[in-house]
Write an enzyme that holds these catalytic residues in place. Structure first.
Site, mmCIF file in Angstrom:
data_model
loop_
_atom_site.group_PDB
_atom_site.id
_atom_site.type_symbol
_atom_site.label_atom_id
_atom_site.label_comp_id
_atom_site.label_asym_id
_atom_site.label_seq_id
_atom_site.Cartn_x
_atom_site.Cartn_y
_atom_site.Cartn_z
ATOM 1 N N PRO A 130 0.818 -1.230 0.000
ATOM 2 C CA PRO A 130 0.000 0.000 0.000
ATOM 3 C C PRO A 130 0.848 1.275 0.000
ATOM 4 O O PRO A 130 0.473 2.271 -0.631
ATOM 5 C CB PRO A 130 -0.817 -0.117 1.303
ATOM 6 C CG PRO A 130 -0.904 -1.578 1.565
ATOM 7 C CD PRO A 130 0.422 -2.143 1.114
ATOM 8 N N TYR A 131 1.991 1.234 0.682
ATOM 9 C CA TYR A 131 2.889 2.389 0.692
ATOM 10 C C TYR A 131 3.464 2.630 -0.707
ATOM 11 O O TYR A 131 3.513 3.778 -1.184
ATOM 12 C CB TYR A 131 4.011 2.166 1.718
ATOM 13 C CG TYR A 131 5.050 3.265 1.741
ATOM 14 C CD1 TYR A 131 4.765 4.500 2.318
ATOM 15 C CD2 TYR A 131 6.305 3.070 1.185
ATOM 16 C CE1 TYR A 131 5.709 5.512 2.336
ATOM 17 C CE2 TYR A 131 7.261 4.075 1.206
ATOM 18 C CZ TYR A 131 6.958 5.299 1.774
ATOM 19 O OH TYR A 131 7.896 6.287 1.785
ATOM 20 N N VAL A 132 3.878 1.564 -1.368
ATOM 21 C CA VAL A 132 4.435 1.698 -2.723
ATOM 22 C C VAL A 132 3.372 2.236 -3.681
ATOM 23 O O VAL A 132 3.653 3.098 -4.520
ATOM 24 C CB VAL A 132 4.996 0.351 -3.236
ATOM 25 C CG1 VAL A 132 5.646 0.532 -4.611
ATOM 26 C CG2 VAL A 132 5.996 -0.231 -2.248
ATOM 27 N N LYS A 135 2.917 6.027 -3.052
ATOM 28 C CA LYS A 135 4.015 6.813 -3.619
ATOM 29 C C LYS A 135 3.989 6.761 -5.153
ATOM 30 O O LYS A 135 4.327 7.743 -5.817
ATOM 31 C CB LYS A 135 5.366 6.315 -3.093
ATOM 32 C CG LYS A 135 5.542 6.420 -1.572
ATOM 33 C CD LYS A 135 5.498 7.849 -1.039
ATOM 34 C CE LYS A 135 6.782 8.624 -1.244
ATOM 35 N NZ LYS A 135 6.708 9.987 -0.618
#
Lengths: 216, 216
Positions: A130-132, A135
């Site tokens: 989810p972070y990737v 970003k």
């Protein structure tokens, strides 16, 4: 040249405001979330603006009025959940991009993650993905925003003292990089118009930051 | 006209495949996550494709090969966390859009959320906001994708039997709408080229679905 630093109170942000204030040609405006964070930046002689990144675009645009460039180095931090990742790393970044446009600021430097490609999303663990994704879309939004953008993809961030030497290119081997050196890369990018429209991965290395940024 | 239904095993998806199979001019290809979900659709005479929406674009594009339209009605569901919201409602939707482009499918119907505007993000509760953000960026991606898109923003979904009557417009008062009627709206949109390039909110109302869709 006045620089709005979004996420000034973060670890990279604090180094960055300090380096900007040390520079002859740059001055910083630190965007912070709480008034009690202001003294650190006031002691550096920097202007401050108290704005919540989860607020609306207009309040961010107000902070960006009259500056020459915006640096986005805010991050939800690894300890928060995916909800904050969505609200800060994705939506906060996009709102800052839109705010820059609204305020007529053309120059934008984004501190991204090391690899935000589609391939990186597909290969990420379920907890990191989810972070990737967040970003990835922030970077994509910036690339389509008709701004003079520079996207910096730092390797594994450490609190080691900066060495002043990095390796920077579209693709480099995964490695560590001190936050202090990332802040220096941002300053070098702001001082080098040639970095507009470019993105590069940055890890610790053997080339002086100014030279590495020039050759990207 | 063959329709790839992404999220076929969801509550709207099952109604939709059923209605498509009942139609004279349409046939469904149900994209499902697990082989054991296939029998429901095979019993309706529909083709199936087992593809994980968290997989890569190419695998979704393979399922989209040779179809005339793609409907995205997958959702992470209210009971999952923000991590699944990011991976399915945002990234799954965008990958499906990119897959449609890759497969050369121009027509795309998106089942969105009732209000995905910037205003709705800013006004949402902190627990609901990540979902609104995810749907916002999925819708934005679709609008910029050079496809013949239709975005449907249904009101509060219920499992009531469909009435066949709705109110549809760019902005309508917030109200409930049976999932069965949303499925009928999707079919009516697929059958009406006039809906390409349009988005509308849909709630239960007093106008026959076909007429409401025609007048949007």
């Amino acid at each position: 040249m006045k620089i709005l630093v979004v996420g000034a109170n973060g670890q990279i942000g604090k180094h960055l405001v300090s380096f900007i204030q040390d520079s002859d040609s740059l001055e910083a405006k630190a965007m912070i979330r709480k008034q009690e964070q202001a003294s650190f930046f006031e002691n550096l002689g920097a202007e401050t603006a108290v704005v919540d990144l989860e607020g609306d675009i207009e309040s961010i645009a107000k902070a960006a009025e009259g500056v020459d460039a915006v640096v986005f180095t805010a991050g939800s931090g690894g300890h928060t959940g995916a909800d904050k990742t969505v609200m800060v790393d994705l939506d906060g970044a996009v709102k800052t991009i839109e705010a820059a446009k609204l305020a007529g600021v053309k120059r934008f430097v984004m501190v991204s993650s090391f690899d935000t490609t589609r391939k990186a999303i597909q290969e990420a663990s379920s907890s990191f993905a989810p972070y990737v994704v967040a970003k990835h879309y922030a970077d994509e939004w910036l690339k389509r925003a008709d701004l003079e953008y520079t996207i910096i993809h730092p390797g594994l961030l450490t609190n080691d003292k900066g060495t002043g030497q990095i390796t920077a290119a579209a693709e480099v081997g995964r490695n560590e990089v001190p936050r202090e050196d990332v802040a220096s890369v941002i300053v070098a990018s702001l001082e080098n118009e040639k970095t507009a429209g470019k993105e590069s991965q940055v890890v610790t290395g053997t080339t002086l930051i100014k030279d590495a940024v020039q050759s990207v």
